[in-house]
Design an enzyme around this catalytic site. Structure first.
Site, PDB file in Angstrom:
ATOM      1  N   ASN A  19       0.843  -1.195   0.000  1.00  0.00           N
ATOM      2  CA  ASN A  19       0.000   0.000   0.000  1.00  0.00           C
ATOM      3  C   ASN A  19       0.884   1.253   0.000  1.00  0.00           C
ATOM      4  O   ASN A  19       2.091   1.174   0.283  1.00  0.00           O
ATOM      5  CB  ASN A  19      -0.871   0.023   1.254  1.00  0.00           C
ATOM      6  CG  ASN A  19      -2.060  -0.919   1.183  1.00  0.00           C
ATOM      7  OD1 ASN A  19      -2.700  -1.042   0.138  1.00  0.00           O
ATOM      8  ND2 ASN A  19      -2.373  -1.568   2.301  1.00  0.00           N
ATOM      9  N   ASN A  29      -8.746  -9.756   2.222  1.00  0.00           N
ATOM     10  CA  ASN A  29      -8.458  -8.559   3.030  1.00  0.00           C
ATOM     11  C   ASN A  29      -9.775  -8.096   3.682  1.00  0.00           C
ATOM     12  O   ASN A  29     -10.872  -8.430   3.217  1.00  0.00           O
ATOM     13  CB  ASN A  29      -7.816  -7.450   2.171  1.00  0.00           C
ATOM     14  CG  ASN A  29      -8.651  -7.036   0.980  1.00  0.00           C
ATOM     15  OD1 ASN A  29      -9.626  -7.688   0.623  1.00  0.00           O
ATOM     16  ND2 ASN A  29      -8.277  -5.944   0.356  1.00  0.00           N
ATOM     17  N   ASN A  48     -10.577  -1.937   5.579  1.00  0.00           N
ATOM     18  CA  ASN A  48     -11.063  -1.085   4.491  1.00  0.00           C
ATOM     19  C   ASN A  48     -12.521  -0.784   4.826  1.00  0.00           C
ATOM     20  O   ASN A  48     -13.220  -1.641   5.391  1.00  0.00           O
ATOM     21  CB  ASN A  48     -10.986  -1.831   3.161  1.00  0.00           C
ATOM     22  CG  ASN A  48      -9.560  -2.207   2.797  1.00  0.00           C
ATOM     23  OD1 ASN A  48      -8.773  -1.359   2.416  1.00  0.00           O
ATOM     24  ND2 ASN A  48      -9.206  -3.482   2.928  1.00  0.00           N
ATOM     25  N   GLU A 106      -9.631   3.281   2.054  1.00  0.00           N
ATOM     26  CA  GLU A 106      -8.826   2.047   2.057  1.00  0.00           C
ATOM     27  C   GLU A 106      -7.800   2.027   3.173  1.00  0.00           C
ATOM     28  O   GLU A 106      -7.118   3.038   3.420  1.00  0.00           O
ATOM     29  CB  GLU A 106      -8.088   1.908   0.727  1.00  0.00           C
ATOM     30  CG  GLU A 106      -8.968   1.402  -0.382  1.00  0.00           C
ATOM     31  CD  GLU A 106      -8.143   0.920  -1.562  1.00  0.00           C
ATOM     32  OE1 GLU A 106      -7.051   0.356  -1.365  1.00  0.00           O
ATOM     33  OE2 GLU A 106      -8.602   1.133  -2.696  1.00  0.00           O
ATOM     34  N   CYS A 126     -12.125   0.490  -5.453  1.00  0.00           N
ATOM     35  CA  CYS A 126     -11.525  -0.636  -4.736  1.00  0.00           C
ATOM     36  C   CYS A 126     -12.245  -1.905  -5.192  1.00  0.00           C
ATOM     37  O   CYS A 126     -13.452  -2.055  -4.958  1.00  0.00           O
ATOM     38  CB  CYS A 126     -11.677  -0.433  -3.226  1.00  0.00           C
ATOM     39  SG  CYS A 126     -11.041  -1.814  -2.256  1.00  0.00           S
ATOM     40  N   THR A 137     -11.700  -5.254  -4.401  1.00  0.00           N
ATOM     41  CA  THR A 137     -12.119  -6.169  -3.327  1.00  0.00           C
ATOM     42  C   THR A 137     -13.282  -5.546  -2.552  1.00  0.00           C
ATOM     43  O   THR A 137     -14.201  -6.248  -2.114  1.00  0.00           O
ATOM     44  CB  THR A 137     -10.947  -6.497  -2.375  1.00  0.00           C
ATOM     45  OG1 THR A 137     -10.326  -5.278  -1.962  1.00  0.00           O
ATOM     46  CG2 THR A 137      -9.918  -7.410  -3.037  1.00  0.00           C
TER      47      THR A 137
HETATM   48  N1  LIG Z   1      -5.802  -1.146   0.686  1.00  0.00           N
HETATM   49  C1  LIG Z   1      -6.216  -2.497   0.562  1.00  0.00           C
HETATM   50  C2  LIG Z   1      -5.517  -3.211  -0.556  1.00  0.00           C
HETATM   51  C3  LIG Z   1      -5.832  -2.653  -1.908  1.00  0.00           C
HETATM   52  C4  LIG Z   1      -7.281  -2.932  -2.343  1.00  0.00           C
HETATM   53  C5  LIG Z   1      -7.511  -2.459  -3.744  1.00  0.00           C
HETATM   54  N2  LIG Z   1      -7.571  -1.074  -3.952  1.00  0.00           N
HETATM   55  C6  LIG Z   1      -8.591  -3.222  -4.487  1.00  0.00           C
HETATM   56  O1  LIG Z   1      -8.896  -2.794  -5.618  1.00  0.00           O
HETATM   57  O2  LIG Z   1      -9.054  -4.255  -4.027  1.00  0.00           O
HETATM   58  C7  LIG Z   1      -5.933  -3.268   1.876  1.00  0.00           C
HETATM   59  O3  LIG Z   1      -5.061  -2.852   2.661  1.00  0.00           O
HETATM   60  O4  LIG Z   1      -6.584  -4.290   2.107  1.00  0.00           O
END
Ligand SMILES: N[C@@H](CCC[C@H](N)C(=O)O)C(=O)O
Length: 279
Positions: free
Chosen positions: A66, A164, A197, A215, A224, A226
């Protein structure tokens, strides 16, 4: 030593991608990643992604830092960008339209579609409190529409892990949320031992959700992946949406499906190269 990189984005969620196929150790440290991601003194990005050799039978391994230097388990927009980056790196030697990518959240499979979009098999959502992780409920219970006190207000939250952690709240109007003040309070709330998140979701109809995100380790981002997957799951668990929906993010649209057949999540969206360089 100068290191070559490519800058990609998925709906404005932007990443520096590094060809790390010759070594299983990331070519730059988390501290260097913080500098590279700086939007004033560096290249500027939400994270740095490394394309490493495959592990456990996978074609490649993805690792990501990150913009604060922490290492998340997974990144949805990032893995679409990685799929496009690998296709670019392989060039004419490419033999297939998908990659099995080993991540800290398991094996994910981005597939390059004919229309230029990338569709990713994001695996199964995890719903138990110990899997998020959160202490909001007993370890083997789900956290669905549970009250959580943040900044003097009670929010009804649903927690979903896509590898995550995600904490989702349904609101009347996403535009009215003071993301920059409330986001960090969710991220660092003591009920989330690995931080979280946070997604705020406005249900437009059962197949269309509007989302804004704070995030973990990156702050406000334009999208994002996820988070969009976790939000669709939360919407289904709260009977607010169907298992297929368009998620509108500040950076654009993602199509998400929670398959009734295999219970896996499928995410489809763009991945675009912006520029390449040496740092
Ligand atoms: N910041 C998130 C990881 C990145 C997630 C991303 N932007 C996505 O598109 O899924 C974390 O720390 O879990």
């Amino acid at each position: 030593m100068a290191i070559e990189f490519s800058k990609y984005h998925g709906l404005g969620n932007d990443f520096i991608l590094i060809d790390n196929r010759s070594s299983s150790t990331p070519l730059i440290t988390p501290e260097a990643a913080v500098k590279w991601c700086d939007r004033h003194f560096g290249i500027g990005a939400d994270g740095v992604i490394f394309a490493l050799p495959g592990d456990n039978g996978a074609d490649y391994t993805m690792r990501i830092f990150n913009s604060d230097g922490s290492e998340p388990e997974m990144c949805g927009n990032g893995i679409r960008c990685l799929g496009a980056f690998l296709a670019e790196l392989e060039g004419l030697s490419r033999t297939k339209d998908y990659y099995r990518i080993h991540t800290l959240a398991g094996v994910m499979t981005p597939q390059l579609m004919d229309d230029g979009q990338v569709k990713v098999d994001m695996g199964l959502p995890r719903l138990l409190a110990e899997e998020i992780p959160t202490t909001l409920a007993p370890a083997d219970s789900k956290v669905i529409n549970q009250p959580l006190e943040v900044a003097g207000k009670t929010w009804d939250v649903t927690c979903v892990s896509m590898g995550n952690p995600h904490c989702i709240t349904f609101v009347e109007d996403v535009a009215a949320i003071q993301l920059e003040t409330i986001g960090p309070k969710f991220e660092h709330h003591p009920v989330f031992p690995q931080r979280t998140n946070t997604e705020f979701i406005q249900v437009v109809n059962r197949n269309y959700l509007k989302m804004r995100v704070w995030e973990r380790g990156a702050g406000i981002t334009l999208a994002c992946g996820t988070g969009a997957c976790a939000s669709l799951v939360a919407g289904v668990l709260n009977d607010l949406c169907d298992r297929t929906a368009t998620i509108e993010l500040p950076g654009g649209l993602l199509e998400i499906e929670w398959s009734e057949i295999d219970q896996r999540i499928y995410m489809t969206g763009p991945a675009e190269r912006v520029f390449t360089g040496k740092f």
